[in-house]
Design a protein around this motif. Structure first.
Motif, PDB file in Angstrom:
ATOM      1  N   UNK A  62       0.966  -1.274   0.227  1.00  0.00           N
ATOM      2  CA  UNK A  62      -0.070   0.103   0.038  1.00  0.00           C
ATOM      3  C   UNK A  62       0.678   1.518   0.043  1.00  0.00           C
ATOM      4  N   UNK A  63       0.447   2.140  -0.635  1.00  0.00           N
ATOM      5  CA  UNK A  63       1.352   3.387  -0.687  1.00  0.00           C
ATOM      6  C   UNK A  63       0.926   4.385   0.444  1.00  0.00           C
ATOM      7  N   UNK A  64       1.132   4.106   1.502  1.00  0.00           N
ATOM      8  CA  UNK A  64       1.087   4.666   2.649  1.00  0.00           C
ATOM      9  C   UNK A  64       2.432   5.608   3.059  1.00  0.00           C
ATOM     10  N   UNK A  65       3.326   4.957   3.391  1.00  0.00           N
ATOM     11  CA  UNK A  65       4.525   5.798   3.389  1.00  0.00           C
ATOM     12  C   UNK A  65       4.815   6.630   2.143  1.00  0.00           C
ATOM     13  N   UNK A  66       4.773   7.878   2.143  1.00  0.00           N
ATOM     14  CA  UNK A  66       4.955   8.936   0.819  1.00  0.00           C
ATOM     15  C   UNK A  66       3.700   9.129   0.309  1.00  0.00           C
TER      16      UNK A  66
END
Length: 245
Positions: free
Chosen positions: A239-243
């Motif tokens: 998942x693109x959570x960080x960033x």
């Protein structure tokens, strides 16, 4: 009687999967949701399931459910404060005020009512104490576009968690928050359907199995009284959570 837990929003999704994990582990499990038939289906074959139909936004009905659990089980060790609603998507100027209040009622008032009832019982029982686990979200930290209702309420839950954690210390009541990202549930399926309706070529987010979220809740609940997970983030690895944001 063994360990005991109440789970709100137990009829589907993360709540149902979590209830199944605790029942399989031999806990006394109070299952709360609006649909009695769904709860009875979950409880079938589990003699330690306590069916407690109630709407979390109905404080009187919720109070009766907690009282019934106390009558049957005698003690509440853990609350998984899980019931929630995503609500409408869109920029703030397109949000209908009635829809805003519906999400606020479920995600903030409903969680407040359940936490209040659990705290009250844990404070007065012998031995004193217990644990409250609030279901937050990645949106408690970073929002999705068009999620003003849901994101606002989940930021509120972070404040609720911290305050209960502080106020619970004199009474041996621990409080923590689990922030879950993209488990395979009906809610996420609905979000995917909305994304595809807006753009048939949309790339859907990576998802994890809902059992992984349920097992994380079980870990938090199973800690000894002297230990607490204050916050936990569990999500699909890609998942693109960080960033993101």
């Amino acid at each position: 009687m063994g360990k005991s837990i109440i789970i709100t929003g137990a009829s589907s999704g993360i709540g149902r999967a979590t209830a199944e994990v605790f029942l399989d582990a031999g806990w006394q499990v109070g299952i709360i949701a609006r649909r009695r038939e769904a709860l009875e289906g979950l409880a079938k074959g589990h003699d330690k399931a306590v069916v407690l139909p109630a709407d979390v936004i109905d404080s009187e009905a919720l109070s009766k459910a907690f009282s019934e659990f106390e009558r049957q089980v005698g003690r509440l060790d853990v609350l998984f404060n899980n019931a929630g609603s995503f609500g409408p998507s869109g920029p703030i100027d397109e949000i209908d005020l009635d829809e805003w209040h519906k999400v606020l009622n479920v995600n903030v008032s409903g969680m407040f009512y359940a936490a209040q009832l659990a705290f009250r019982q844990m404070r007065r029982q012998t031995p004193q104490g217990g644990r409250i686990i609030n279901n937050g979200s990645l949106s408690a930290h970073v929002p999705r576009a068009g999620s003003v209702c849901y994101t606002t309420t989940k930021h509120a839950i972070s404040g609720l968690t911290k305050t209960i954690s502080l106020d619970g210390r004199p009474f041996d009541i621990a409080c923590g928050q689990i922030d879950i990202g993209n488990a395979k549930t009906e809610l996420v399926a609905d979000l995917n359907a909305r994304a595809l309706a807006a753009n048939p070529d949309a790339e859907l987010m990576p998802m994890m199995d809902v059992i992984d979220a349920a097992n994380a809740v079980f870990h938090m609940a199973s800690l000894p009284p002297g230990a607490n997970v204050q916050t936990m983030t569990v999500m699909a690895t890609k998942m693109p959570y960080i960033g993101r944001g």
